[in-house]
Design a protein around this motif. Sequence first.
Motif, mmCIF file in Angstrom:
data_model
loop_
_atom_site.group_PDB
_atom_site.id
_atom_site.type_symbol
_atom_site.label_atom_id
_atom_site.label_comp_id
_atom_site.label_asym_id
_atom_site.label_seq_id
_atom_site.Cartn_x
_atom_site.Cartn_y
_atom_site.Cartn_z
ATOM 1 N N GLY A 89 39.242 34.882 43.160
ATOM 2 C CA GLY A 89 40.406 34.383 43.869
ATOM 3 C C GLY A 89 41.551 33.928 42.988
ATOM 4 O O GLY A 89 41.365 33.438 41.875
ATOM 5 N N ASP A 90 42.763 34.112 43.514
ATOM 6 C CA ASP A 90 43.967 33.705 42.790
ATOM 7 C C ASP A 90 44.520 32.382 43.292
ATOM 8 O O ASP A 90 45.499 31.876 42.762
ATOM 9 C CB ASP A 90 45.040 34.785 42.884
ATOM 10 N N ARG A 91 43.902 31.803 44.330
ATOM 11 C CA ARG A 91 44.335 30.557 44.966
ATOM 12 C C ARG A 91 45.713 30.667 45.607
ATOM 13 O O ARG A 91 46.359 29.661 45.895
ATOM 14 C CB ARG A 91 44.350 29.387 43.973
ATOM 15 N N VAL A 92 46.140 31.918 45.824
ATOM 16 C CA VAL A 92 47.421 32.144 46.499
ATOM 17 C C VAL A 92 47.209 32.903 47.796
ATOM 18 O O VAL A 92 47.843 32.621 48.804
ATOM 19 C CB VAL A 92 48.403 32.920 45.588
ATOM 20 N N GLY A 93 46.289 33.860 47.787
ATOM 21 C CA GLY A 93 46.051 34.616 49.009
ATOM 22 C C GLY A 93 45.319 35.914 48.800
ATOM 23 O O GLY A 93 45.263 36.744 49.706
ATOM 24 N N ALA A 94 44.759 36.129 47.590
ATOM 25 C CA ALA A 94 44.101 37.403 47.338
ATOM 26 C C ALA A 94 42.954 37.236 46.346
ATOM 27 O O ALA A 94 42.949 36.320 45.528
ATOM 28 C CB ALA A 94 45.104 38.421 46.785
ATOM 29 N N ASP A 95 41.998 38.140 46.452
ATOM 30 C CA ASP A 95 40.950 38.275 45.438
ATOM 31 C C ASP A 95 40.899 39.754 45.074
ATOM 32 O O ASP A 95 40.081 40.506 45.602
ATOM 33 C CB ASP A 95 39.605 37.774 45.946
ATOM 34 N N ASP A 96 41.807 40.167 44.208
ATOM 35 C CA ASP A 96 41.955 41.574 43.864
ATOM 36 C C ASP A 96 40.716 42.066 43.129
ATOM 37 O O ASP A 96 40.408 41.592 42.035
ATOM 38 C CB ASP A 96 43.188 41.742 42.978
ATOM 39 N N PRO A 97 39.991 43.049 43.697
ATOM 40 C CA PRO A 97 38.768 43.532 43.045
ATOM 41 C C PRO A 97 39.024 44.364 41.797
ATOM 42 O O PRO A 97 38.079 44.690 41.077
ATOM 43 C CB PRO A 97 38.102 44.367 44.140
ATOM 44 N N ALA A 98 40.282 44.729 41.518
ATOM 45 C CA ALA A 98 40.589 45.494 40.312
ATOM 46 C C ALA A 98 40.620 44.619 39.062
ATOM 47 O O ALA A 98 40.682 45.131 37.950
ATOM 48 C CB ALA A 98 41.929 46.215 40.466
ATOM 49 N N ILE A 99 40.600 43.310 39.244
ATOM 50 C CA ILE A 99 40.494 42.361 38.131
ATOM 51 C C ILE A 99 39.272 41.487 38.383
ATOM 52 O O ILE A 99 39.116 40.928 39.468
ATOM 53 C CB ILE A 99 41.738 41.459 38.027
ATOM 54 N N VAL A 100 38.393 41.382 37.396
ATOM 55 C CA VAL A 100 37.231 40.496 37.510
ATOM 56 C C VAL A 100 37.246 39.518 36.348
ATOM 57 O O VAL A 100 37.816 39.796 35.284
ATOM 58 C CB VAL A 100 35.907 41.282 37.519
ATOM 59 N N GLY A 101 36.648 38.372 36.560
ATOM 60 C CA GLY A 101 36.602 37.375 35.495
ATOM 61 C C GLY A 101 35.634 36.271 35.831
ATOM 62 O O GLY A 101 35.140 36.165 36.954
ATOM 63 N N GLY A 102 35.361 35.456 34.842
ATOM 64 C CA GLY A 102 34.455 34.348 35.069
ATOM 65 C C GLY A 102 34.084 33.669 33.762
ATOM 66 O O GLY A 102 34.741 33.832 32.730
ATOM 67 N N LEU A 103 32.998 32.911 33.825
ATOM 68 C CA LEU A 103 32.514 32.130 32.695
ATOM 69 C C LEU A 103 31.288 32.802 32.114
ATOM 70 O O LEU A 103 30.443 33.313 32.850
ATOM 71 C CB LEU A 103 32.166 30.718 33.151
ATOM 72 N N ALA A 104 31.179 32.792 30.802
ATOM 73 C CA ALA A 104 30.044 33.443 30.153
ATOM 74 C C ALA A 104 29.597 32.612 28.964
ATOM 75 O O ALA A 104 30.344 31.777 28.440
ATOM 76 C CB ALA A 104 30.408 34.853 29.698
ATOM 77 N N ARG A 105 28.357 32.854 28.549
ATOM 78 C CA ARG A 105 27.867 32.275 27.305
ATOM 79 C C ARG A 105 27.715 33.404 26.301
ATOM 80 O O ARG A 105 27.112 34.439 26.598
ATOM 81 C CB ARG A 105 26.536 31.560 27.510
ATOM 82 N N PHE A 106 28.270 33.164 25.116
ATOM 83 C CA PHE A 106 28.257 34.197 24.083
ATOM 84 C C PHE A 106 27.947 33.556 22.736
ATOM 85 O O PHE A 106 28.688 32.690 22.268
ATOM 86 C CB PHE A 106 29.610 34.910 24.022
ATOM 87 N N ALA A 107 26.845 33.974 22.141
ATOM 88 C CA ALA A 107 26.461 33.479 20.811
ATOM 89 C C ALA A 107 26.500 31.957 20.751
ATOM 90 O O ALA A 107 26.998 31.355 19.796
ATOM 91 C CB ALA A 107 27.358 34.087 19.741
ATOM 92 N N GLY A 108 25.989 31.321 21.801
ATOM 93 C CA GLY A 108 25.864 29.875 21.808
ATOM 94 C C GLY A 108 27.074 29.104 22.269
ATOM 95 O O GLY A 108 27.061 27.870 22.279
ATOM 96 N N ARG A 109 28.138 29.795 22.679
ATOM 97 C CA ARG A 109 29.328 29.077 23.123
ATOM 98 C C ARG A 109 29.810 29.637 24.453
ATOM 99 O O ARG A 109 29.564 30.799 24.788
ATOM 100 C CB ARG A 109 30.440 29.178 22.076
#
Length: 567
Positions: free
Chosen positions: A327-347
Amino acid sequence: MTTTERTPSATDGEVRWTHCPSCSGMIYLRRLWRHDKVCPDCSYHFRLGLSDRLTMLLDPDSHQWFDSELTARDVLSFSDTRPYGERLAKARETTGAGEAVRWGLGRIHDNPVVVAGLDFAFLGGSIGGVTGELLARAARAALHRRIPLLLVTASGGARMQEGVVALAQLAKTSQEIGRLREAGVLVLNINTDPTYGGATASFATLGDVVLAEPGARIGFAGKNVIQQTIRAELPHNFQTAEFLARNGMCDLVVPRGELRSTVARLLSLHGQDAPEEATPGGGRIDDPDGLDRRAAADVVAAARDVQRPTTLDYCGLVFDEFVELHGDRVGADDPAIVGGLARFAGRAVVVLGHQKGHTTGELVERNFGMPQPGGYHKARRMMDHAQRHGMPLVTFVDTPGAYPGVEAERHGQGTAIAEAILRMSRLTVPTVVVVTGEGGSGGALALGVGNRMLMLEQAYFSVISPEGCSTILFGSSEHSAVAAESLRLTAADLMRLGVVDGAVPEPEGGAQSDHASTAANIRAALRESLAELSGLSPEQLLEQRWARVAAIGDPGVQAALGEPSGR
C-alpha cells in the motif's frame, strides 16, 4: 454480534452454543474459544475483548500496566436521553476500568514493547479527553524508552459527549506519533472490528506498519452515515480490512491466530542488528573487460526472458527472512512494485523492486512490471521507512518502463517518478541497486539512484527501448538491433560510462536457467557492496551518492573515463 464475551467455563443453565453470523452455523462455545473466537467452519472473526486480546498477544506475565486509576470525566455536564455521568458509571461497572484505554509495558516473543489497547466494551472504545491522554502517555513512554509502540484499536470514534475536547485528542495523539516518527521509533497498528471515525483519522492509521484482522470494519464515516448522506449503493465488502488492503491503506490482513507471530517478526526486524562480516571479492565484476562480449540485442532478449527470476523470487532466495508490506497510504497497492522488510547477513534491510511474473496470468496481474503512480508512491513510502529506521535499502530494477496510460497521467505519473528519484537521492542510509532484467527509462531510474549500482551480466538499462529508438529514428522497429548497439545499454558499456559500478555474473544459460545460482551471486555482491558502505556516516553516504550521480555527464569526468570500447 450474536455471541457473548462469556469465558468458556459455562455451567449448567448457561448458554453453551452460539450462532455464527457469517455461515449461520452453531458453534459450541468451548470450541469457539479453542479457536481464539474464530469460527472453525468459515473463519469469521468474532469480536474479542481487550483483556483476552492482550493475553493472546503478550508473553505470559510480561505486562505492567500504568495509570489504571485515571477515569473519564464529564467535562461538559452533557446529557442526552441519560446524563453522560450515568453512562460513564455504567461503563466503569461493566468493564471494571476507568477508561477505554489500557496501556503498559510488555514483551512479545521476548521483544519489549509499549502496548496500548482500546476496549470496545467501554462506550464503544470511543475517544474522550482522558482516552487521548492515556494514548499520549503510552507514546511518550515509547519515545522515552526508545522501544516500539503497539496500538490495538476497536473504536467508534470521538466521544460526542465530550465535544471538541474529544476532537482535540486526534491532534494530541497524532503529534505524539509524529515525534516517534522523527525519532525513528517503530509504531505498529492492529485495527480490529470496528475501527472508525476519530481513530482512523489519527493514531489508528499512522503506524509504520498497519495490520488488520480479516473482515474488520474500518473507515472514517460509518456505512449507514455514508448511505444516508450520498444516497448511493456501496460496494460489496466496503470498509472491510480486505477493501482497505486492496486500496493501499493497510499493509497486511492477518488472521487472529497469526497476529502474535507476525508482530513478533516485525519487532525482531526492527531490533538490534548484528551484521555478519563480509568476505571481500567474489561477488562482483568491477572490470568491464572481464565480461563476455555479447551483442546488445541478445542481451535485451535475455533480459526480457519471462523465466528470469523476479523480485519476489530474489526476496525468497537472497534474504534470510522477508515480510512483504503493502500500500501507498493514498489509495493504491500497485502490484507492479513490491517491497518490504528483510533480514540479510544479520541485519535488517528494506527491499524494493519491480515485479513481473512467469506466466501470462502473473504478467497481466502485475501489469508486466509497469508501475502506475501508486507504485512509485509505495516505493517512496518504503524509502521513508528505510530512512526513518536506519535500514539499508536494496532495490531490484526490472521494468520495460512506467505505465503510459490515461489514468497514469491523470494521477501524475511524471511527478510520482520525480518524487521517487528525489527521495532516493537524498537518503542517508546505504542504498544498493541491482538491475536484474530490463531497465526502462525513468520508470526504472525511480528505483535506481544508489550508492552502488550493479547489473546482472545479461540485464540492460536504457533511456528508451531499442524498438522505440528505432521507430523514432528510422520510422520502424526493424532496426532495433542497430539501435540497441548504439544506445550502449549493456553492463560493460555502462561500467565504462561510469553509470554502473559492477556486474553480477550469471550462470551458463543466464539467470533464467538457474535461479538459485544467480541469487547466490547477487547475495555475494550485496554483501560486498554493503560492507563497503557500512563504515560511512550518513553525511558521507549522502555525499558519496551525490558525487557519483553528479559525475555522470560531466565532460571532464567523461573525458577521463574515455570513449566506450569493444564495439
